[in-house]
Each structure stands twice: as C-alpha cells, then as structure tokens.
Design a protein around this motif. Sequence first.
Motif, PDB file in Angstrom:
ATOM      1  N   LEU A   1       1.055  -1.060  -0.036  1.00  7.31           N
ATOM      2  CA  LEU A   1       0.037   0.049   0.069  1.00  7.31           C
ATOM      3  C   LEU A   1       0.617   1.195  -0.162  1.00  7.31           C
ATOM      4  N   VAL A   2       1.846   1.219   0.883  1.00  2.22           N
ATOM      5  CA  VAL A   2       2.619   2.360   1.001  1.00  2.22           C
ATOM      6  C   VAL A   2       3.282   2.629  -0.289  1.00  2.22           C
ATOM      7  N   PHE A   3       4.188   1.662  -0.750  1.00  2.61           N
ATOM      8  CA  PHE A   3       4.798   2.204  -2.204  1.00  2.61           C
ATOM      9  C   PHE A   3       3.705   2.288  -3.264  1.00  2.61           C
ATOM     10  N   ARG A   4       2.759   1.964  -3.506  1.00  2.00           N
ATOM     11  CA  ARG A   4       1.834   2.075  -4.424  1.00  2.00           C
ATOM     12  C   ARG A   4       1.373   3.636  -4.287  1.00  2.00           C
ATOM     13  N   ALA A   5       1.133   3.990  -3.032  1.00  2.10           N
ATOM     14  CA  ALA A   5       0.857   5.624  -2.791  1.00  2.10           C
ATOM     15  C   ALA A   5       2.011   6.383  -2.854  1.00  2.10           C
ATOM     16  N   LEU A   6       3.165   6.079  -2.650  1.00  4.30           N
ATOM     17  CA  LEU A   6       4.481   6.753  -2.945  1.00  4.30           C
ATOM     18  C   LEU A   6       4.597   6.826  -4.419  1.00  4.30           C
ATOM     19  N   ASN A   7       4.808   5.571  -5.301  1.00  2.00           N
ATOM     20  CA  ASN A   7       4.875   5.766  -6.789  1.00  2.00           C
ATOM     21  C   ASN A   7       3.887   6.840  -7.294  1.00  2.00           C
TER      22      ASN A   7
END
Length: 141
Positions: free
Chosen positions: A47-53
């Motif tokens: 979830l975090v890396f999807r949002a960061l990307n």
Amino acid sequence: MTAAGVLLVAAPFVWWGMVAAISLIEAPLKFRAPGVTLALGLGIGRLVFRALNAAEAVLLVVLTAAAVVSPPGAVAAGLVAGLWVLLAVQVLVLRPRLDRRARLIIDGAEPGPSSLHRVYIALEGVKLLALPVLGVLLALR
C-alpha cells in the motif's frame, strides 16, 4: 523567479524527502515493530509503495511541465528524462512482480529467491542520488 522556476527547484527536494522517508525509514522499521509479521509488513508495504509511486508520478509530471515552461538546460533535462525511465521501470516492471511475490507470501506460499527487491532498492538509491543533484543544478541555473 517564476512559479515554474520555483516548482523546478522544489519538486526534486520534496520528492527526495518522500523517497528517503519511505525507503530509508518506514520500510525497514515496520518489520521491527512488535506484532508485525512478514505478511502484515508486506501488505503495508504494498500500500505504501503504491501511494509513494503515485505521488512520485505527480511530482514528475509537475517537474516536467515546469521544465517545459522554464527549460532547465541539457544536463537537468537529461536527469528528468532519466527519472522518467527509472520510475517507469519501478512502476511498470518491478512493482507488479514484487506485488505478485508479496501476495504469494501473504497467502502462505514460500516463493524461491529473487533479486527483484534488490533491483528496486538500487533504483531507489539512484533516485536518492539523482534528485538532489537535479535540485542543485536547477537552483544554480
């Protein structure tokens, strides 16, 4: 300085701060928190890396639009182009594969060894080097 000029200088440093906070602080620390299993940590990480990307893509579009309005010079333009390639590889090639692998682990499977995570981390390192260089180049122009 124009609004485009301000965005050109600010965007790389804001982006750098986001990548540093997530990749250098949040990602490793979540696995040290009490009660966070590997499956839970991977679920959070997805979830975090999807949002960061997604945030990175927005910043890259803003940076590119500002560069069109206020051309930054050949070296800086090359860095921006390189960031497009780097982010595309992370988002379109690596993250889907890492997501599939994480999903397998979350579901209880034990996939074999993979170097995908190391490649993603290496590209994060390239970003962490390139973004401040780009920001300084843009600030000095």
